[in-house]
Design an enzyme around this catalytic site. Structure first.
Site, PDB file in Angstrom:
ATOM      1  N   LYS A  88      13.913  16.445   6.859  1.00 24.23           N
ATOM      2  CA  LYS A  88      14.680  16.021   8.031  1.00 24.23           C
ATOM      3  C   LYS A  88      13.757  15.719   9.215  1.00 24.23           C
ATOM      4  O   LYS A  88      14.105  14.916  10.077  1.00 24.23           O
ATOM      5  CB  LYS A  88      15.706  17.108   8.405  1.00 24.23           C
ATOM      6  CG  LYS A  88      16.659  16.702   9.492  1.00 24.23           C
ATOM      7  CD  LYS A  88      17.527  15.550   9.050  1.00 24.23           C
ATOM      8  CE  LYS A  88      18.473  15.158  10.158  1.00 24.23           C
ATOM      9  NZ  LYS A  88      19.129  13.908   9.917  1.00 24.23           N
ATOM     10  N   SER A 128       8.798 -12.585  12.764  1.00 23.89           N
ATOM     11  CA  SER A 128       9.373 -11.430  12.096  1.00 23.89           C
ATOM     12  C   SER A 128      10.891 -11.556  12.013  1.00 23.89           C
ATOM     13  O   SER A 128      11.400 -12.432  11.315  1.00 23.89           O
ATOM     14  CB  SER A 128       8.927 -10.141  12.797  1.00 23.89           C
ATOM     15  OG  SER A 128       9.193  -9.015  11.992  1.00 23.89           O
TER      16      SER A 128
END
Length: 174
Positions: free
Chosen positions: A137, A81
């Site tokens: 949010k 990765s």
């Protein structure tokens, strides 16, 4: 320390978080030492954050291009990765990445983990009561299921980041 032509060994071990810290200091030391003629990047990392990996990749590429210093990658037990991403700093140079026979590498992908614990929290009588400046949010909160709008936003972030990741690989390998 006193040699006239040096090979700097930069080690990247463990999870990649911010990109700041030990690896960046090693890059800076190699950049400041005019006697450094090549870099060996020793990668033993399962990856980590995209931003941290990109930060290290960026500064390695910058060092290589500004000083015309070749980078050789030596992969340890794992270079997956983000570890693979950072390894692409070698650019399109043949014979620049070496892996041990037992190295685990690859794992080209991006994910945003999310756990929906809302049912468990409800069983325990725990309710999220967050006050936020915007309905998005609280995106990614473990206290509520993900809405379709939130899922689309997160998927867009993953897709964009994965596109960049694949471009870094294309730029780094033939």
């Amino acid at each position: 320390r006193f040699g006239q032509e040096k090979v700097a060994i930069i080690t990247l071990e463990g999870a990649i978080l911010s990109g700041e810290g030990h690896v960046k200091r090693q890059i800076d030391r190699a950049k400041e030492d005019d006697k450094v003629k090549a870099i060996v990047l020793r990668v033993d990392s399962p990856g980590g954050t995209v931003s941290g990996s990109d930060y290290i990749y960026h500064y390695l590429r910058q060092l290589s291009e500004e000083r015309d210093i070749p980078i050789i990658v030596s992969m340890g037990s794992i270079a997956a990765s983000g570890g693979y991403y950072v390894s692409m700093a070698v650019g399109h140079k043949p014979d620049a990445i070496y892996a041990e026979p037992t190295t685990w590498t690859g794992s080209i992908g991006v994910k945003i983990p999310h756990y929906d614990l809302s049912k468990l929290l409800a069983e325990w009588g725990i309710k999220e009561d967050t006050i936020a400046s915007h309905e998005l949010k609280t995106m990614g909160s473990i206290a509520k299921p993900m809405s379709e709008e939130e899922r689309k936003i997160f998927q867009s972030l993953v897709d964009d980041t994965f596109g960049r990741f694949k471009q870094i690989i294309r730029d780094g390998r033939e």
